[in-house]
Design an enzyme around this catalytic site. Structure first.
Site, PDB file in Angstrom:
ATOM      1  N   HIS A 190       0.711  -1.269   0.100  1.00 54.43           N
ATOM      2  CA  HIS A 190       0.222  -0.263  -0.125  1.00 54.43           C
ATOM      3  C   HIS A 190       1.140   1.512  -0.247  1.00 54.43           C
ATOM      4  CE1 HIS A 190      -4.260   0.585   0.000  1.00 54.43           C
ATOM      5  NE2 HIS A 190      -3.978   1.727   0.413  1.00 54.43           N
TER       6      HIS A 190
ATOM      7  N   GLY B 275      -5.199   5.070  -4.854  1.00 54.37           N
ATOM      8  CA  GLY B 275      -4.850   4.574  -6.076  1.00 54.37           C
ATOM      9  C   GLY B 275      -4.062   3.359  -6.019  1.00 54.37           C
TER      10      GLY B 275
ATOM     11  N   TYR C  30     -11.681  -8.498  -2.301  1.00 53.25           N
ATOM     12  CA  TYR C  30     -11.390  -8.055  -0.590  1.00 53.25           C
ATOM     13  C   TYR C  30     -10.968  -8.844   0.111  1.00 53.25           C
ATOM     14  CZ  TYR C  30     -12.641  -2.891  -2.359  1.00 53.25           C
ATOM     15  OH  TYR C  30     -12.446  -2.325  -2.804  1.00 53.25           O
TER      16      TYR C  30
END
Length: 350
Positions: free
Chosen positions: A274, A279, A313
């Site tokens: 991350h 984005g 997810y």
């Protein structure tokens, strides 16, 4: 290794100061690397491989050979000891990576069957088909992240330059930016450009251009949390190091894994780090699809429906929290298989 570095630098018509500047170290160190009086660090190897256009594995083997020789010299029992080390390393290496499940292996075989079939019908492909499928990819990838534009609205914005009443400027920019990012990864594919830090930052810069201009193409400098996830990304001061390790992992594994697994792994590893304020998902999916395109596959377009998004997810969460990658690898492989099947159904003559 010293001859390898010097000869390759000369072939590339680079001066020692050019290599030093690219590495961010003193010019005298490059000369010492080349005459063998100093050894580069493992971190230097990765950057040297990029600068001199040498396979990372080639440099690493040469570096390890010199390191071993410097440590143990030419003792009469060296060869026997090396053979025993080789046997032990081969034994333990078999436990490093869990074998692929039978289900995943089966899907990979089906994917390659479809890919081989697709190669026979590429001549029936057209710009219109590619354009439509890429627009769908932009629509679905943005939808995963909460963009509310419809497919038709996305088309009107991207291809007609229209403004949609009631939709935010950010949503408009997300559509335009993502479409430009697709064009960029296709350009990288056509030029056979190596995947490296610069290209990832360029992809991210396109994704956030005009949305968060101060953060576009830059690693985050603050700690973040992922909404709805118990995974805690690394602290900002660790991001650059983790990204460097990501590219080392890629260079080490890019020729050893099935391309679909390699693409899925790079997606998961990047989004787990991350590295950006925003984005990360779109950049990770673009990186995954760049790898797939480089190997002759088609874009794996994960749907943005609620059910598909939650499966995506949850699979990522299992990777990040439980270190269980099976569900994510299966999801990406199944997505690629379905996209190949659909592509074939469109271009294959009746």
């Amino acid at each position: 290794m010293k001859n390898l570095l010097r000869n390759r630098r000369i072939e590339k018509k680079l001066k020692t100061k050019d290599v030093a500047q690219a590495l961010g170290i003193d010019q005298a160190l490059i000369s010492k690397f080349e005459n063998g009086t100093r050894k580069p660090t493992k971190e230097h190897l990765f950057k040297l491989a990029e600068i001199l256009d040498i396979a990372y594995e080639t440099l690493l083997v040469a570096w390890l050979k010199d390191k071993i020789y410097a440590e143990i010299g030419t003792d009469q029992f060296v060869y026997e000891a090396i053979l025993q080390v080789k046997e032990e390393m081969a034994f333990y290496a078999s436990f490093k990576r869990a074998p692929l499940s039978k289900k995943l292996e089966r899907i990979l075989k089906e994917i390659d069957t479809f890919k081989n079939e697709l190669n026979q019908f590429r001549k029936y492909d057209s710009f219109r088909i590619t354009q439509a499928l890429e627009l769908e990819y932009t629509f679905e990838s943005n939808k995963i992240e909460g963009n509310t534009l419809t497919l038709k609205e996305t088309d009107l914005i991207v291809n007609e330059g229209l403004t949609i009443s009631g939709k935010s400027m950010r949503e408009h920019l997300e559509a335009i930016n993502h479409q430009e990012a697709i064009a960029y990864i296709k350009e990288l594919m056509d030029k056979n450009t190596a995947i490296n830090e610069r290209e990832i930052l360029c992809i991210h810069n396109l994704i956030l251009r005009g949305i968060y201009p101060e953060d576009a193409g830059k690693y985050r400098k603050v700690q973040v949390m992922i909404k709805g996830s118990s995974h805690m990304p690394p602290q900002p001061f660790l991001v650059a190091k983790e990204m460097e390790e990501l590219f080392i992992w890629y260079q080490t594994n890019k020729n050893n894994l099935h391309p679909v697994i390699l693409a899925a792994e790079m997606h998961e590893r990047l989004v787990t780090i991350h590295p950006f304020i925003d984005g990360n998902g779109r950049t990770s999916r673009l990186l995954m699809n760049l790898i797939l395109l480089q190997h002759g596959y088609v874009i794996a377009n994960i749907k943005g429906t609620h059910e598909s998004r939650m499966s995506y997810y949850n699979a990522l969460e299992a990777c990040q929290v439980e270190n269980n990658k099976e569900h994510f690898l299966l999801l990406i492989a199944q997505t690629e298989k379905e996209c190949l099947e659909r592509y074939l159904s469109i271009i294959k003559p009746n």
